[in-house]
Design a protein around this motif. Sequence first.
Motif, PDB file in Angstrom:
ATOM      1  N   TYR A  36      61.060   5.406 -48.349  1.00 46.63           N
ATOM      2  CA  TYR A  36      60.198   6.017 -49.349  1.00 46.63           C
ATOM      3  C   TYR A  36      60.806   5.807 -50.729  1.00 46.63           C
ATOM      4  O   TYR A  36      62.025   5.856 -50.907  1.00 46.63           O
ATOM      5  N   ASN A  43      55.925  12.023 -56.588  1.00 51.71           N
ATOM      6  CA  ASN A  43      56.229  12.365 -55.204  1.00 51.71           C
ATOM      7  C   ASN A  43      56.642  11.105 -54.443  1.00 51.71           C
ATOM      8  O   ASN A  43      56.299   9.988 -54.833  1.00 51.71           O
ATOM      9  N   PRO A  44      57.400  11.263 -53.361  1.00 51.53           N
ATOM     10  CA  PRO A  44      57.830  10.096 -52.575  1.00 51.53           C
ATOM     11  C   PRO A  44      56.644   9.374 -51.958  1.00 51.53           C
ATOM     12  O   PRO A  44      55.681  10.006 -51.503  1.00 51.53           O
ATOM     13  N   PHE A  89      64.638   6.819 -50.384  1.00 53.37           N
ATOM     14  CA  PHE A  89      65.045   7.583 -49.209  1.00 53.37           C
ATOM     15  C   PHE A  89      64.787   6.753 -47.955  1.00 53.37           C
ATOM     16  O   PHE A  89      63.705   6.187 -47.787  1.00 53.37           O
ATOM     17  N   ASN A 101      55.749  13.889 -35.401  1.00 54.90           N
ATOM     18  CA  ASN A 101      55.952  12.910 -36.465  1.00 54.90           C
ATOM     19  C   ASN A 101      57.099  13.285 -37.380  1.00 54.90           C
ATOM     20  O   ASN A 101      57.157  12.855 -38.519  1.00 54.90           O
ATOM     21  N   PHE A 105      65.479  12.586 -43.057  1.00 53.96           N
ATOM     22  CA  PHE A 105      65.729  11.761 -44.235  1.00 53.96           C
ATOM     23  C   PHE A 105      67.214  11.645 -44.542  1.00 53.96           C
ATOM     24  O   PHE A 105      68.018  12.556 -44.276  1.00 53.96           O
TER      25      PHE A 105
ATOM     26  N   ASP B  31      49.207  17.058 -39.127  1.00 52.94           N
ATOM     27  CA  ASP B  31      50.599  17.462 -39.306  1.00 52.94           C
ATOM     28  C   ASP B  31      50.865  17.871 -40.741  1.00 52.94           C
ATOM     29  O   ASP B  31      50.432  17.185 -41.677  1.00 52.94           O
ATOM     30  N   PHE B  33      54.133  19.326 -43.306  1.00 58.62           N
ATOM     31  CA  PHE B  33      55.577  19.506 -43.433  1.00 58.62           C
ATOM     32  C   PHE B  33      55.906  20.182 -44.759  1.00 58.62           C
ATOM     33  O   PHE B  33      55.294  19.874 -45.784  1.00 58.62           O
ATOM     34  N   TYR B  35      59.272  20.613 -47.215  1.00 61.75           N
ATOM     35  CA  TYR B  35      60.621  20.140 -47.468  1.00 61.75           C
ATOM     36  C   TYR B  35      61.179  20.816 -48.713  1.00 61.75           C
ATOM     37  O   TYR B  35      60.430  21.173 -49.627  1.00 61.75           O
ATOM     38  N   LEU B  43      66.277  15.530 -49.053  1.00 61.26           N
ATOM     39  CA  LEU B  43      65.084  16.152 -48.485  1.00 61.26           C
ATOM     40  C   LEU B  43      65.452  16.880 -47.198  1.00 61.26           C
ATOM     41  O   LEU B  43      65.845  16.263 -46.224  1.00 61.26           O
ATOM     42  N   LEU B  45      64.073  19.435 -44.159  1.00 59.19           N
ATOM     43  CA  LEU B  45      62.863  19.958 -43.537  1.00 59.19           C
ATOM     44  C   LEU B  45      62.955  21.472 -43.396  1.00 59.19           C
ATOM     45  O   LEU B  45      63.924  22.005 -42.848  1.00 59.19           O
ATOM     46  N   TYR B  48      57.478  22.508 -39.868  1.00 55.66           N
ATOM     47  CA  TYR B  48      56.594  21.433 -39.437  1.00 55.66           C
ATOM     48  C   TYR B  48      55.510  22.050 -38.562  1.00 55.66           C
ATOM     49  O   TYR B  48      55.808  22.711 -37.580  1.00 55.66           O
ATOM     50  N   ARG B  50      51.797  21.317 -36.438  1.00 57.41           N
ATOM     51  CA  ARG B  50      50.820  20.378 -35.897  1.00 57.41           C
ATOM     52  C   ARG B  50      49.601  21.200 -35.491  1.00 57.41           C
ATOM     53  O   ARG B  50      49.709  22.124 -34.669  1.00 57.41           O
ATOM     54  N   MET B  55      55.766  23.630 -35.053  1.00 57.03           N
ATOM     55  CA  MET B  55      56.520  22.733 -34.180  1.00 57.03           C
ATOM     56  C   MET B  55      58.016  22.884 -34.403  1.00 57.03           C
ATOM     57  O   MET B  55      58.812  22.741 -33.486  1.00 57.03           O
ATOM     58  N   GLU B  56      58.385  23.109 -35.650  1.00 56.73           N
ATOM     59  CA  GLU B  56      59.804  23.210 -35.964  1.00 56.73           C
ATOM     60  C   GLU B  56      59.984  24.099 -37.191  1.00 56.73           C
ATOM     61  O   GLU B  56      59.222  24.019 -38.150  1.00 56.73           O
ATOM     62  N   LEU B  91      58.510  20.394 -51.568  1.00 61.56           N
ATOM     63  CA  LEU B  91      57.482  19.385 -51.321  1.00 61.56           C
ATOM     64  C   LEU B  91      56.735  19.686 -50.041  1.00 61.56           C
ATOM     65  O   LEU B  91      57.322  20.078 -49.034  1.00 61.56           O
ATOM     66  N   SER B  95      50.376  14.297 -42.504  1.00 63.69           N
ATOM     67  CA  SER B  95      50.145  13.016 -41.852  1.00 63.69           C
ATOM     68  C   SER B  95      49.154  13.210 -40.716  1.00 63.69           C
ATOM     69  O   SER B  95      48.923  14.321 -40.249  1.00 63.69           O
ATOM     70  N   GLN B 102      53.830   9.772 -43.955  1.00 68.34           N
ATOM     71  CA  GLN B 102      53.644  11.096 -44.529  1.00 68.34           C
ATOM     72  C   GLN B 102      53.226  10.944 -45.995  1.00 68.34           C
ATOM     73  O   GLN B 102      53.808  10.145 -46.728  1.00 68.34           O
ATOM     74  N   PHE B 104      52.962  12.823 -49.516  1.00 66.91           N
ATOM     75  CA  PHE B 104      53.577  13.958 -50.183  1.00 66.91           C
ATOM     76  C   PHE B 104      52.720  14.481 -51.328  1.00 66.91           C
ATOM     77  O   PHE B 104      52.044  13.721 -52.019  1.00 66.91           O
ATOM     78  N   GLY B 105      52.814  15.787 -51.533  1.00 61.04           N
ATOM     79  CA  GLY B 105      52.210  16.402 -52.702  1.00 61.04           C
ATOM     80  C   GLY B 105      53.127  16.259 -53.904  1.00 61.04           C
ATOM     81  O   GLY B 105      54.236  15.726 -53.791  1.00 61.04           O
TER      82      GLY B 105
END
Lengths: 115, 113
Positions: A36, A43-44, A89, A101, A105, B31, B33, B35, B43, B45, B48, B50, B55-56, B91, B95, B102, B104-105
């Motif tokens: 990325y 943003n990335p 990244f 998914n 990173f 999905d 995420f 960050y 970055l 996490l 996460y 789904r 999920m995490e 962030l 996805s 993914q 990103f915003g």
Amino acid sequence: GEQVEQLPSILRVQEGSSASINCSYEDSASNYFPWYKQEPGENPKLIIDIRSNMERKQIQELIVLLDKKAKRFSLHITDTQPGDSAMYFCAASDMATGGNNKLTFGQGTVLSVIP
Amino acid sequence: DAGVTQTPRHEVAEKGQTIILKCEPVSGHNDLFWYRQTKIQGLELLSYFRSKSLMEDGGAFKDRFKAEMLNSSFSTLKIQPTEPKDSAVYLCASSRQNYAEQFFGPGTRLTVL
């Protein structure tokens, strides 16, 4: 869980030369390795990726190499231009159909291309 | 299609306050995420989801960080109570299931005084 190490953290190159960023991972189940690019204030965004069934992938001036045995992958930018200056990244994931998914990173590399 | 949107773009909080960050994923993405981005850690996490299911949940962030996804098009990240070390860019990314990329915003820059 997976851990990804990325080096160097800062990279300065002369315009027109090549830049290389290296990443290593720990989980041998990882099979997807994206890169990325994050420009200042942005943003990335995904620029290139490689899956474990390949050793090399090229998109224009971007080359990604994957060494599964050594658990290393790298990004090479040939003929760098000032527009390549950004944060980069690497990431790793064990993508599976229907699976998660999640990406792990690296810490990032700030690339500066000096005109 | 609209990309990932995040609000607010900037937030300043006093130590001990509660703040809520918001994210709208790309329409149709399963999905989501969260960050945290810092210069030292890169970055990390936080959470996460789904299809709205968690999920995490990043282990190091469980005690004061709580992400929720009440519907498929909206998620929040609550930090309670905030500490100066929480100053970072947060962030949100989304996805499609079975698609790795993914999106990103623009992020929320949080400053905790």
